[in-house]
Design an enzyme around this catalytic site. Structure first.
Site, PDB file in Angstrom:
ATOM      1  N   GLY A  63       0.713  -1.315   0.088  1.00  0.00           N
ATOM      2  CA  GLY A  63      -0.102   0.205   0.062  1.00  0.00           C
ATOM      3  C   GLY A  63       0.855   1.200  -0.045  1.00  0.00           C
ATOM      4  N   ASP A  76       0.441  -0.586  13.448  1.00  0.00           N
ATOM      5  CA  ASP A  76       1.006  -1.645  12.866  1.00  0.00           C
ATOM      6  C   ASP A  76       1.425  -2.618  13.951  1.00  0.00           C
ATOM      7  OD1 ASP A  76       0.551  -0.950  10.284  1.00  0.00           O
ATOM      8  OD2 ASP A  76       2.776  -0.423   9.947  1.00  0.00           O
TER       9      ASP A  76
HETATM   10  C1  S3P Z   1       2.777   3.467   6.411  1.00  0.00           C
HETATM   11  C2  S3P Z   1       1.677   4.124   7.260  1.00  0.00           C
HETATM   12  C3  S3P Z   1       0.899   3.340   7.875  1.00  0.00           C
HETATM   13  C4  S3P Z   1       1.099   1.863   8.048  1.00  0.00           C
HETATM   14  C5  S3P Z   1       1.785   1.148   7.014  1.00  0.00           C
HETATM   15  C6  S3P Z   1       3.022   2.075   6.391  1.00  0.00           C
HETATM   16  C7  S3P Z   1       3.692   4.373   5.699  1.00  0.00           C
HETATM   17  O1  S3P Z   1      -0.276   3.294   7.121  1.00  0.00           O
HETATM   18  O2  S3P Z   1       0.222   0.929   8.643  1.00  0.00           O
HETATM   19  O3  S3P Z   1       2.313  -0.070   7.246  1.00  0.00           O
HETATM   20  O4  S3P Z   1       4.733   4.049   5.568  1.00  0.00           O
HETATM   21  O5  S3P Z   1       3.337   5.484   5.660  1.00  0.00           O
HETATM   22  P1  S3P Z   1      -1.654   4.606   7.204  1.00  0.00           P
HETATM   23  O6  S3P Z   1      -1.431   5.096   5.969  1.00  0.00           O
HETATM   24  O7  S3P Z   1      -2.865   4.072   7.723  1.00  0.00           O
HETATM   25  O8  S3P Z   1      -0.699   5.627   8.036  1.00  0.00           O
END
Ligand code: S3P
Length: 457
Positions: free
Chosen positions: A100, A320
């Site tokens: 993501g 996380d």
């Molecule tokens: C991340 C932000 C978090 C986290 C993900 C990594 C990042 O998600 O859960 O594993 O590197 O910016 P969110 O967008 O919900 O903050």
């Protein structure tokens, strides 16, 4: 060692203690940003202790496809020659795998480029909400087409001249915040983002590290279009989220003694330490350096934990770590309530449903709530067969719970661990009962698994 029938099955035996000194692989969030920011910058940046996990390798390959030249000195050291803000179109669609972070951060970069790009991912990533980035990027003037009303990947991005906007994030999300700030680099005027509560601040710190500090006013972060990032060497600290598995294991297991060195201790990431201290955990934190990011040493001693409440503003700082905190709750005396954590339902899997199902399989009484769960700790645990649901943090959390259970446990579909912590199983062998394992006895032994066989969409 026990036998391995399926190359993605991890068999974990109970352990009597967690003991030793260990360093975690590089931080995942910072490694993504290191290749993306240094790839966009002018000049060359040497990145050390980069995490060569599958997720970060997707960001690395993407930046190469967009024209950054990245030399791999060894698996964790990179020389990134940035494009000075001038990307070239990729020849093919970009595979973001399970990540993501890759998809959301790259979308921000691509929204203002004078070319078309396609980003796709695996089955899990293709069912995660992208509307949260599509809506504000569209307001800035980008053209982004996702699939269906929820805007799922693949994303077809037609870059356009962007204009800065003022945007209040509907949820605390470091990925969304970073996506918009990156788009703001390429927009006309100023882009301002305000979060409801503070999420991890790696982007803010790294903009400053790359000589492009953000303007901060209260919670609002502002970037001026045309701002240039300047290449600079960066040491990536050990990943606190990977350390969290061992911190919980050692903190909850009497007789354990664990030292973690050169681990990232950014206060927007270390909410787990405050929660464990509230639960009666014994942890000493020493910050040794505070260059781009603070890092240092953690010393953990095992003892009986007690239940607690986890909710409110704290959630963004443990987001996380909630699966492994659910494990801590199962091992603690009394009740633990987790609330305001509805974001967990849209991670690599629905982490509330996955952890509730898996905790129950081990014998833990759990009540699932729309925004969290209520866990009754202290029940006797039996080894279980559980699945990872293709989610690295579910797989590793269950491996830790298995150390406390009677008899062996089997965790299926564990190839996903390679997305964030490729050496997890070696570290499990190192920190649990090594002597017993070397003698071939069953106590503390583990079986390694093969690489990810995640379904591609
Ligand atoms: C991340 C932000 C978090 C986290 C993900 C990594 C990042 O998600 O859960 O594993 O590197 O910016 P969110 O967008 O919900 O903050």
């Amino acid at each position: 060692m026990s036998s391995n029938e399926n190359n993605n099955v991890l068999v974990v035996q109970p352990s009597r203690r967690i003991e030793g000194e260990i360093q975690m692989p590089g931080d995942k969030s910072i490694s993504h940003r290191a290749v993306i920011f240094a790839g966009l910058a002018d000049g060359t940046s040497r990145v050390t202790n980069f995490l060569p996990g599958e997720d970060c390798l997707c960001s690395l390959a993407a930046m190469q496809a967009f024209g950054a030249s990245i030399e791999l000195i060894d698996s964790t050291t990179l020389l990134v020659h940035g494009v000075a803000g001038k990307l070239r179109p990729a020849l093919e669609p970009i595979d973001c795998g399970n990540s993501g972070t890759s998809m959301r951060l790259l979308s921000g970069v691509l929204a203002g480029q004078p070319f078309r790009s396609v980003l796709y991912g695996d089955r899990s990533l293709s069912s995660r909400p992208m509307k949260r980035i599509i809506d504000p990027l569209t307001q800035m003037g980008a053209e982004i087409a996702g699939q269906g009303p929820k805007g799922f990947a693949p994303l077809h991005i037609t870059g356009k001249p962007l204009k800065g906007i003022e945007y209040n994030l509907p949820m605390a999300s470091a990925q969304l915040k970073t996506c918009l700030l990156l788009a703001g680099l390429f927009a006309n005027g100023t882009t301002s983002v305000t979060e409801p509560t503070q999420s991890r601040d790696h982007t803010e710190r790294l903009f400053e590290h790359f000589h492009a500090p953000l303007n901060k006013e209260g919670r609002a972060l502002r970037v001026r279009g045309g701002t240039t990032l300047h290449g600079r060497d960066l040491l990536v600290p050990g990943d606190f989220s990977s350390a969290a598995f061992w911190i919980v294991a050692a903190a909850a297991m009497s007789g354990s003694s664990l030292t973690l060195t050169r681990v990232g201790l950014n206060p927007t990431r270390t909410g787990l330490l405050s929660v464990l201290l509230r639960m009666g955990g014994q942890i000493r934190e020493t910050i040794e350096d505070n260059a781009a990011e603070p890092y240092g040493t953690l010393q953990v001693v095992g003892r009986q934990l007690r239940g607690t409440h986890i909710g409110g503003e704290e959630i963004a700082n443990v987001i996380d770590e909630l699966p492994i905190l659910a494990v801590a709750a199962a091992l603690a005396e009394g009740e633990t309530v987790i609330s305001n954590a509805e974001e967990l339902r849209v991670k690599e899997t629905d982490r509330i449903a996955a952890m509730a199902a898996n905790l129950r399989a081990f014998g833990v009484p759990v009540e699932e709530k729309p925004d969290g769960m209520i866990i009754q700790g202290g029940a006797p645990l039996n080894g279980a067969q559980v699945e990872s649901f293709g989610d690295h943090r579910i797989a590793m959390s269950c491996a830790i719970l298995a150390l406390f259970s009677r008899g062996p446990s089997r965790i299926t579909d564990t190839g996903c661990i390679a997305t964030s912590y490729p050496t997890f199983v070696q570290d499990l062998e190192q920190l649990t009962d090594q002597t017993a394992m070397h003698l071939g006895a069953m106590v503390g032994s583990v079986v390694t698994m093969g690489r990810s066989n995640r379904a591609r969409s």
